[in-house]
Design a protein around this motif. Structure first.
Motif, mmCIF file in Angstrom:
data_model
loop_
_atom_site.group_PDB
_atom_site.id
_atom_site.type_symbol
_atom_site.label_atom_id
_atom_site.label_comp_id
_atom_site.label_asym_id
_atom_site.label_seq_id
_atom_site.Cartn_x
_atom_site.Cartn_y
_atom_site.Cartn_z
ATOM 1 N N MET A 1 0.764 -1.244 -0.035
ATOM 2 C CA MET A 1 0.017 -0.179 0.083
ATOM 3 C C MET A 1 0.913 1.313 0.015
ATOM 4 O O MET A 1 0.645 2.265 -0.720
ATOM 5 C CB MET A 1 -0.914 -0.077 1.327
ATOM 6 N N GLU A 2 1.826 1.285 1.056
ATOM 7 C CA GLU A 2 2.710 2.563 0.949
ATOM 8 C C GLU A 2 3.611 2.772 -0.236
ATOM 9 O O GLU A 2 3.825 3.969 -0.540
ATOM 10 C CB GLU A 2 3.339 2.483 2.150
ATOM 11 N N SER A 3 4.022 1.748 -0.774
ATOM 12 C CA SER A 3 4.837 2.034 -2.017
ATOM 13 C C SER A 3 4.183 2.298 -3.160
ATOM 14 O O SER A 3 4.735 2.557 -4.332
ATOM 15 C CB SER A 3 5.725 0.680 -2.358
ATOM 16 N N ASN A 4 2.957 2.249 -3.252
ATOM 17 C CA ASN A 4 2.058 2.387 -4.515
ATOM 18 C C ASN A 4 0.902 3.622 -4.285
ATOM 19 O O ASN A 4 0.017 3.633 -5.140
ATOM 20 C CB ASN A 4 1.483 1.087 -4.852
ATOM 21 N N LEU A 5 1.114 4.472 -3.245
ATOM 22 C CA LEU A 5 0.121 5.483 -2.869
ATOM 23 C C LEU A 5 -0.111 6.402 -4.001
ATOM 24 O O LEU A 5 -1.115 6.847 -4.281
ATOM 25 C CB LEU A 5 0.489 6.024 -1.418
ATOM 26 N N ASP A 6 1.065 6.712 -4.598
ATOM 27 C CA ASP A 6 1.243 7.770 -5.704
ATOM 28 C C ASP A 6 0.776 7.245 -7.169
ATOM 29 O O ASP A 6 0.738 7.873 -8.142
ATOM 30 C CB ASP A 6 2.509 8.496 -5.649
ATOM 31 N N LYS A 7 0.678 6.051 -7.124
ATOM 32 C CA LYS A 7 0.383 5.188 -8.555
ATOM 33 C C LYS A 7 -1.260 4.721 -8.639
ATOM 34 O O LYS A 7 -1.698 4.623 -9.846
ATOM 35 C CB LYS A 7 1.229 3.773 -8.742
ATOM 36 N N VAL A 8 -1.816 4.511 -7.576
ATOM 37 C CA VAL A 8 -3.085 3.746 -7.813
ATOM 38 C C VAL A 8 -4.265 4.923 -8.121
ATOM 39 O O VAL A 8 -3.921 6.305 -7.522
ATOM 40 C CB VAL A 8 -3.438 3.104 -6.627
ATOM 41 N N GLU A 9 -5.347 4.647 -8.161
ATOM 42 C CA GLU A 9 -6.495 5.457 -8.564
ATOM 43 C C GLU A 9 -6.713 6.180 -7.368
ATOM 44 O O GLU A 9 -6.626 5.712 -6.192
ATOM 45 C CB GLU A 9 -7.513 4.825 -9.264
ATOM 46 N N VAL B 1 -8.821 -2.805 -5.747
ATOM 47 C CA VAL B 1 -7.434 -3.573 -6.281
ATOM 48 C C VAL B 1 -7.908 -4.431 -7.501
ATOM 49 O O VAL B 1 -7.207 -4.425 -8.499
ATOM 50 C CB VAL B 1 -7.093 -4.562 -5.307
ATOM 51 N N LYS B 2 -9.161 -4.983 -7.453
ATOM 52 C CA LYS B 2 -9.553 -5.758 -8.781
ATOM 53 C C LYS B 2 -9.662 -4.772 -9.717
ATOM 54 O O LYS B 2 -9.506 -5.278 -11.023
ATOM 55 C CB LYS B 2 -10.643 -6.659 -8.395
ATOM 56 N N ALA B 3 -10.183 -3.663 -9.773
ATOM 57 C CA ALA B 3 -10.407 -2.613 -10.758
ATOM 58 C C ALA B 3 -9.075 -2.211 -11.138
ATOM 59 O O ALA B 3 -9.152 -1.284 -12.374
ATOM 60 C CB ALA B 3 -11.526 -1.799 -10.620
ATOM 61 N N SER B 4 -8.156 -1.869 -10.289
ATOM 62 C CA SER B 4 -7.048 -0.839 -10.565
ATOM 63 C C SER B 4 -6.110 -1.341 -11.852
ATOM 64 O O SER B 4 -5.939 -2.646 -12.110
ATOM 65 C CB SER B 4 -6.295 -1.167 -9.119
ATOM 66 N N LYS B 5 -5.491 -0.462 -12.363
ATOM 67 C CA LYS B 5 -4.764 -0.761 -13.576
ATOM 68 C C LYS B 5 -3.306 -0.979 -13.188
ATOM 69 O O LYS B 5 -2.299 -1.074 -13.897
ATOM 70 C CB LYS B 5 -4.747 0.502 -14.643
ATOM 71 N N VAL B 6 -2.904 -0.609 -11.834
ATOM 72 C CA VAL B 6 -1.560 -0.870 -11.346
ATOM 73 C C VAL B 6 -1.251 -2.183 -11.050
ATOM 74 O O VAL B 6 -1.893 -2.904 -10.103
ATOM 75 C CB VAL B 6 -1.363 0.108 -10.149
ATOM 76 N N LYS B 7 -0.323 -2.975 -11.636
ATOM 77 C CA LYS B 7 0.028 -4.247 -11.427
ATOM 78 C C LYS B 7 0.522 -4.712 -10.267
ATOM 79 O O LYS B 7 0.295 -5.447 -9.633
ATOM 80 C CB LYS B 7 0.970 -4.779 -12.665
ATOM 81 N N GLU B 8 1.317 -3.399 -9.536
ATOM 82 C CA GLU B 8 1.959 -3.876 -8.480
ATOM 83 C C GLU B 8 1.023 -3.994 -7.085
ATOM 84 O O GLU B 8 1.336 -4.547 -6.049
ATOM 85 C CB GLU B 8 2.887 -2.707 -8.016
#
Length: 375
Positions: A103-111, A142-149
């Motif tokens: 969660m913390e490493s992808n905060l600025d990547k997700v919707e 998470v299921k709808a997100s386009k961020v693979k990570e």
């Protein structure tokens, strides 16, 4: 309010109809803990009575709610139950750390909506009720997100709500066979809750004497009355200084029982609850239907004391029971076959010496408690 004794009984029990002896002194504690934390409990249960009545296939006393939430229970061995539960807690910590890392490493990547949910989850700092309100939103996002990570979070769906880890067993395990492992767990700082259902005898294997047995009590391997004192597990654990410790007896003080269990679970470290549990092996007059009243009399006469040791407080030790009425001590002993038969075996004079020792042992334990409180 479900914070009171009466209100707590409106909470759903995740432990209901067990195969224990009618009037068992252990099962009320198990039921209460399940009402307070059952949705999120991971239980490591030592071999013994509690293991038998929890796992007599095909029946089980455990139940799930409509969401499929409930107690996750397992048994390993008599001698390694504390380590088994410790392993559960370590594994859970690893998973929870990985969840936060993703969660913390992808905060600025997700919707944006998912970022908001992640931030709320991290800020919750392990609060299970907040985690529960966020779980569905996170899973959906998470299921709808386009961020693979963040897709890895899908495999942690069942771990998004933290777990309350409980290590449960009788005194044969905690005081004797599994004591080395129990001590190892207490010596660490992992957040686990240890519930010792203290019947003062090896109940499941035929009534043998244990280190929890009181002096003068008759049991197998102590047919002439146990010559030595009961091990004071609570004060041994207090010596570490970082362990939450409580001794409870539901029939003596329901408020103190509820408070101790809730305090232990909320403590972020090892917690030890010693729950006095009258057993069929005691031979209580009138049978186990009187076990709650027997607990009250045990505390009243000083046979055991109620206390809570909370390292979070400036003065950690609280003695919750009143000054013992020592003149009622022998009357209490004579209400149980394990003591009153000693006069027939030893004669009045020899038996009385042993009864006096039982009382002196109790007085020493109480004096040590008072002195620790004053320190």
């Amino acid at each position: 309010p479900t914070t009171t004794v009466k209100g707590s009984q409106f909470l759903r029990p995740y432990f209901e109809v067990s195969g224990a002896c009618p009037g068992c002194g252990e099962t009320p504690y198990y039921k209460l803990v399940s009402q307070l934390f059952g949705r999120d409990m991971l239980v490591a249960n030592a071999t013994g009575c509690s293991m038998i009545y929890c796992s007599s296939t095909p029946s089980t006393p455990f139940t799930n709610d409509k969401n499929g939430e409930g107690v996750a229970w397992a048994n390993s061995l008599f001698e390694d139950n504390a380590e088994y539960g410790f392993g559960m807690a370590v594994a859970q910590n690893v998973k929870e750390a990985r969840i936060l890392e993703i969660m913390e490493s992808n905060l600025d990547k997700v919707e944006a909506p998912l970022k908001k949910a992640f931030e709320a989850y991290v800020a919750a700092n392990g609060d299970r009720e907040i985690q529960r309100t966020l779980k569905d939103e996170i899973v959906k996002g998470v299921k709808a997100s386009k961020v693979k990570e963040v897709k890895e979070l899908a495999k942690f769906e069942r771990d998004l709500i933290g777990k309350s880890v409980w290590i449960v067993g009788g005194d044969g395990w905690a005081y004797d066979i599994g004591y080395g492992g129990l001590d190892h767990v207490l010596a660490n700082d992992l957040d686990v809750n240890i519930l010792v259902l203290d019947t003062e005898v090896y109940s499941n294997t035929g009534g043998q004497s244990s280190k929890a047995s009181q002096a003068a009590s008759i049991a197998k391997f102590a047919a002439g009355g146990k010559p030595t004192a009961k091990k004071d597990l609570g004060q041994i654990a207090m010596a570490y200084g970082h362990v939450y410790v409580a001794q409870i007896a539901m029939g003596a003080d329901k408020n103190q029982t509820l408070k101790a269990i809730k305090e232990a679970e909320s403590y972020k470290g090892p917690s030890l609850i010693i729950a006095y549990s009258p057993c069929v092996e005691h031979g209580i007059k009138g049978g186990l239907s009187n076990h709650q009243r027997t607990q009250a009399k045990a505390v009243e006469c000083g046979y055991l004391a109620l206390y809570r040791y909370d390292p979070r407080n400036e003065k950690p030790l609280t003695i919750d029971s009143k000054e013992p009425q020592w003149d009622k001590f022998q009357e209490f002993l004579m209400n149980e076959t394990r003591f009153n038969q000693l006069t027939k075996l030893k004669g009045d004079e020899a038996a009385q010496k042993m009864f006096d020792k039982t009382k002196e042992d109790a007085q020493k334990r109480y004096k040590a408690l008072v002195e620790r409180k004053q320190d």
